[in-house]
Enzyme design. Structure first.
Site, PDB file in Angstrom:
ATOM      1  N   PHE A   1       0.855  -1.187   0.000  1.00 23.46           N
ATOM      2  CA  PHE A   1       0.000   0.000   0.000  1.00 23.46           C
ATOM      3  C   PHE A   1       0.889   1.234   0.000  1.00 23.46           C
ATOM      4  CE2 PHE A   1      -4.489   1.083   0.787  1.00 23.46           C
ATOM      5  CZ  PHE A   1      -5.097  -0.109   0.421  1.00 23.46           C
TER       6      PHE A   1
ATOM      7  N   GLN B   1      -7.680  14.723   3.626  1.00 22.44           N
ATOM      8  CA  GLN B   1      -7.068  13.920   2.569  1.00 22.44           C
ATOM      9  C   GLN B   1      -7.942  13.796   1.326  1.00 22.44           C
ATOM     10  OE1 GLN B   1      -6.290   9.420   3.077  1.00 22.44           O
ATOM     11  NE2 GLN B   1      -4.292  10.400   2.888  1.00 22.44           N
TER      12      GLN B   1
ATOM     13  N   HIS C   1      -8.175  11.428  -1.717  1.00 20.18           N
ATOM     14  CA  HIS C   1      -7.694  10.132  -2.216  1.00 20.18           C
ATOM     15  C   HIS C   1      -7.514  10.252  -3.722  1.00 20.18           C
ATOM     16  CE1 HIS C   1      -7.566   5.899  -3.229  1.00 20.18           C
ATOM     17  NE2 HIS C   1      -7.549   5.560  -1.959  1.00 20.18           N
TER      18      HIS C   1
ATOM     19  N   LEU D   1     -14.889   5.559  -4.125  1.00 21.55           N
ATOM     20  CA  LEU D   1     -13.503   5.148  -3.928  1.00 21.55           C
ATOM     21  C   LEU D   1     -13.118   3.929  -4.764  1.00 21.55           C
ATOM     22  CD1 LEU D   1     -10.977   5.592  -2.109  1.00 21.55           C
ATOM     23  CD2 LEU D   1     -11.941   3.855  -0.618  1.00 21.55           C
TER      24      LEU D   1
ATOM     25  N   GLU E   1      -6.661   1.916  -3.133  1.00 24.14           N
ATOM     26  CA  GLU E   1      -5.231   1.941  -3.402  1.00 24.14           C
ATOM     27  C   GLU E   1      -4.698   0.517  -3.588  1.00 24.14           C
ATOM     28  OE1 GLU E   1      -3.602   4.822  -0.741  1.00 24.14           O
ATOM     29  OE2 GLU E   1      -1.762   3.683  -0.568  1.00 24.14           O
TER      30      GLU E   1
ATOM     31  N   ARG F   1      -0.705   9.467  -0.491  1.00 20.52           N
ATOM     32  CA  ARG F   1      -1.871   9.973  -1.228  1.00 20.52           C
ATOM     33  C   ARG F   1      -1.763  11.453  -1.572  1.00 20.52           C
ATOM     34  NH1 ARG F   1      -6.430   6.558   2.195  1.00 20.52           N
ATOM     35  NH2 ARG F   1      -5.954   4.575   1.169  1.00 20.52           N
TER      36      ARG F   1
ATOM     37  N   HIS G   1     -11.702  12.468   1.048  1.00 19.83           N
ATOM     38  CA  HIS G   1     -11.758  11.115   1.589  1.00 19.83           C
ATOM     39  C   HIS G   1     -11.676  11.027   3.101  1.00 19.83           C
ATOM     40  CE1 HIS G   1     -11.417   6.818   1.470  1.00 19.83           C
ATOM     41  NE2 HIS G   1     -10.203   6.807   1.969  1.00 19.83           N
TER      42      HIS G   1
ATOM     43  N   ARG H   1      -2.537  11.077   6.010  1.00 17.21           N
ATOM     44  CA  ARG H   1      -2.660   9.706   6.515  1.00 17.21           C
ATOM     45  C   ARG H   1      -2.187   8.699   5.470  1.00 17.21           C
ATOM     46  NH1 ARG H   1      -6.264   5.755   5.779  1.00 17.21           N
ATOM     47  NH2 ARG H   1      -7.931   6.997   4.841  1.00 17.21           N
TER      48      ARG H   1
END
Lengths: 234, 596
Positions: free
Chosen positions: B116, B236, B238, B248, B251, B282, B369, B411
């Site tokens: 990730f 954030q 995304h 979404l 990832e 991100r 996000h 994050r």
């Protein structure tokens, strides 16, 4: 395109009985039915009431009858319906509280009744319990359930008698019965062998057709029936 | 008015709330309030995985996870809390597995792990497989498993109760006010300890992955009760939301080898993050995407790019990168393998776009996000209300509503699920422990009055303003001016607009006059929360004259550790926002330049 929405309305504080109301809205073929409901609520009639949250088919809030079939309003696009006349009604078999909002308590009561949680009294190891990819795959399909109630409220056996636990509860039981880590199969199978258990299912397949997660529900129910009949989990 | 009484009260039934409830209910009389049925909570939409250095498929260590998280936070995360979270992670995953969570498995039967963004082998700098996952429905399985365990443990739930106010007495938590959706009646829930786990507020932006329910109720209620909000400028985006819809796309797609492609057919992340490329963090990727699109390199020059996970594309770039499987063989995938690992997102694309990701690339754009900011807490989940971290006795917060801060300015993917597990659990344990030695505070006779006045004002408004218009204008303004890139001029425009919208909001027309499931009235109240949070976000962002993590300013493009290595605290007093700052906790890792 112009779409005609014919929507079931019932407000217990005003209406003696349900009625239908028609709204004309401008829509894109790629709009979700939920988008149209939001538009009506936002711009035409703020009293229209329905549940929704994630708006992409995961939270399970907005199951309703759309042109006669149980669907998630957020997972059906206008073009999927192949008509510009859309009838929207609440799920059948559960008490209507207001418009598309039905009383979900009996549904969750059935869910809870099948012990939908891992039963394993052995002390757990320091790390994870081992489970092979094949053992994991055995119950993968039934882990997808989002408890939207589309299946249970499409079932004629449930309509006939609301005490029937219904497909969703059997799916939840299946998810644990066939989990190699679980030890509660016998007690769940006993519950489902009750007069309101799996044998109320007459393999009509409405549930499988209604499932927005494409779970093979009738097959799962069949596997539970077979486990009861043979006493084996294979 | 009905008054309920419990030792510990949990508000919100997503991952953090259910973890808190499971642990608090072991030793204290606990109840959970939620505006949704618990299984409808937004945790269920998390896809790709939850981070923990189990080391099941390759070498990994909690210390590496800690460093990656500190770096990912652009050094704004508090390092003591991050180290705590990453060390607790391993045990948290085993506990979930013991509760029955159906993780995907390795051939040996262990929990499988995937790469990730931002998670690396600290020696080589290459991506490490740290995300524990259950196909691409990890959040769904966490939410289901926790709810199922709550049923097993007979936890008390009040489903479809909207919390509308917090009751503080003598500077201590005393209870909450809630509206029962089914009757429209106000209830008071009295408690010794209260845990807010109400989630985020991503509905203030136009393109968002967030649920309708994500209206920032917890932070808005806290602000109205004199509690500050921390680091609200850090939100954030995304990188991969479905074009226009914002839904979404995990990832995990890039973890499995998917790549981002621009309008010229180039894998552009090579130019922005040469080592980890499409698995940079991100904020880095969302900015790169904006720059590509702004320079006319969107697909057909439009405001989207392609996320390509067709097996031939994956295998082409995996060969170029020299990517290997854990057994050392070259990384080669088939459509069947990808379908097994990413079934849900493939279903989303087919449903909403009519695109089959196995044969066509997916059109994507950055989508709002996750709130890094929120109600300030320490690592025990206790709410702390000033620059000295003074504790508000009896009040706790966990999950996205809270700011510990473990995410700082950005994050890492998989750390939100980890955050809600670890801090949900510890908030539950601390609250139960506190409740043992505490007594119920006396309730004032007028405890429900402030909330009642808010609702009466909405119902009694004689104006004709439309709720949906106000919401739409707010979202567009925030997207344009307080999104991935920000400038002083843009944010000043946004503030003026929010001021105008707040004034118009006082004149909204509510057509539903009923009590039963008056969702129009409740949505209006939620919009009031969003407007407050949009304002706090913009004021906090305007003041921070630097670029750090998710807060990127064209007019201050560099990080400025001399002046801005500090947390923002924003108070709302008499309708005005007041900002103060507190230091970041730095233990092992001195800030340095962040390169991926």
């Amino acid at each position: 395109m112009q779409v005609t929405l014919k929507i079931f309305r019932y407000n217990p504080e005003q209406d003696r009985k349900p009625r239908y109301q028609t709204y004309q809205v401008e829509a894109q073929p790629t709009d979700r039915v939920l988008d149209l409901l939001e538009y009506v609520k936002g711009h035409i009639d703020g009293t229209l009431s329905f549940r929704r949250s994630c708006a992409h088919g995961i939270c399970g809030s907005d199951a309703m009858r759309i042109n006669g079939r149980n669907r998630l309003a957020c997972k059906v696009l206008v073009k999927d319906l192949q008509t510009n006349k859309i009838t929207i009604e609440p799920l059948l078999g559960l008490r209507v509280i207001k418009d598309m909002i039905v009383d979900m308590e009996p549904f969750f009561e059935h869910y809870r009744s099948v012990k939908p949680y891992l039963i394993n009294d052995d002390p757990p190891p320091q790390q994870e319990r081992l489970q092979s990819p094949e053992q994991r795959a055995r119950f993968d399909d039934t882990t997808k359930c989002i408890l939207c109630a589309a299946c249970t409220t499409s079932c004629p056996s449930f309509w006939a008698n609301g005490q029937y636990v219904g497909p969703a509860a059997i799916v939840a039981a299946h998810r644990f019965i066939f989990d190699s880590r679980d030890q509660g199969a016998a007690e769940r199978l006993k519950i489902l062998n009750d007069q309101f258990g799996v044998f109320r299912c007459h393999t009509i397949f409405n549930c499988t057709e209604a499932c927005p997660r494409d779970i093979q529900i009738t097959q799962a129910i069949g596997e539970v029936k077979r486990a009861i009949a043979t006493g084996r989990l294979d | 008015m009905k008054i309920h009484q419990h030792d510990v009260l949990v508000v919100g039934a997503g991952g953090a709330g259910l973890m808190a409830a499971l642990y608090a209910s072991k030793s204290a009389n606990t109840a959970v309030l939620s505006k949704l049925y618990p299984t409808r909570s937004h945790t269920g939409t998390a896809q790709g995985g939850v981070g923990a250095a189990l080391g099941n498929v390759e070498e990994d260590h909690p210390e590496w996870h800690t460093y990656d998280t500190v770096k990912g936070s652009d050094y704004l995360g508090d390092q003591d809390a991050i180290e705590f979270m990453c060390s607790e992670a391993v045990q948290a995953i085993y506990e979930l597995e013991h509760m029955g969570l159906p993780f995907s498995r390795t051939p040996e039967g262990k929990i499988d792990q995937r790469p990730f963004g931002g998670h690396t082998n600290n020696v080589t700098g290459k991506p490490v497989r740290r995300a524990c996952y259950a196909a691409d429905r990890t959040g769904h399985m966490i939410l289901q498993t926790l709810y199922q365990t709550c049923i097993k443990n007979k936890v008390t739930f009040f489903d479809e109760f909207q919390v509308v106010d917090l009751i503080l007495v003598n500077g201590m938590a005393a209870g909450v006010v809630a509206v029962e959706l089914a009757t429209g009646e106000f209830h008071i829930f009295r408690a010794k300890a209260i845990i807010f786990a109400t989630g985020g507020h991503g509905r203030i932006w136009e393109i968002t992955s967030n649920a309708y329910a994500y209206t920032g109720d917890g932070v808005a209620i806290a602000l109205r009760n004199g509690i500050p909000a921390e680091d609200m400028e850090f939100f954030q985006f995304h990188p991969t939301g479905i074009y226009r819809l914002g839904i979404l796309i995990t990832e995990g797609v890039r973890g499995e080898g998917g790549v981002l492609i621009n309008g010229r057919g180039e894998r552009f992340m090579t130019n922005y993050a040469p080592t980890v490329k499409d698995l940079a963090s991100r904020d880095v990727i969302s900015r790169a995407m904006y720059l590509e699109m702004a320079q006319g390199r969107g697909i057909n020059g439009e405001w989207y790019l392609y996320l390509d996970v067709r097996p031939e594309t994956v295998n082409h770039y995996a060969a170029l990168d020299g990517r290997k499987r854990p057994d050392g063989s070259p990384y080669v995938v088939t459509a069947e393998e990808l379908l097994g690992k990413l079934p849900d997102i493939i279903d989303f694309c087919r449903t909403y776009l009519g695109v089959d990701p196995m044969t066509q690339p997916m059109p994507v754009q950055p989508t709002a996000h996750y709130a890094m900011g929120g109600i300030p807490t320490n690592k025990y989940g206790q709410v702390v209300i000033d620059e000295q971290n003074r504790v508000l006795p009896g009040l706790y917060a966990a999950g996205e509503v809270a700011c510990v801060s473990v995410h700082g300015a950005n994050r890492l993917g998989t750390n939100s699920l980890l955050d809600l597990l670890v801090f949900g659990k510890h908030a539950g344990l601390s609250a139960a422990e506190y409740a043992k030695g505490a007594s119920f505070q006396p309730l004032p006779a007028d405890a429900a009055d402030p909330a009642r006045q808010q609702f009466d004002a909405l119902l009694n408004s004689t104006g004709s303003e439309n709720l949906m218009d106000i919401a739409t204008e707010m979202k567009q303004t925030m997207m344009e001016h307080v999104g991935v890139f920000r400038t002083e001029q843009g944010m000043r425009q946004a503030l003026a607009k929010i001021g105008e919208l707040k004034e118009r909001f006082r004149h909204v027309r509510i057509s539903d006059r009923g009590k039963i499931f008056n969702t129009e009235l409740l949505n209006a109240w939620e919009l009031g929360n969003l407007l407050d949070l949009a304002e706090v976000t913009t004021v906090s962002a305007l003041a921070r004259q630097e670029s750090r993590g998710a807060h990127a300013r064209d007019d201050f493009p560099k990080r400025d550790d001399v002046n801005w290595l500090k947390h923002t605290l924003a108070w709302m007093r008499d309708g005005k926002i007041e900002l103060r700052y507190k230091p970041v906790v730095i233990t092992k890792f001195e800030p340095k330049e962040r390169v991926y």
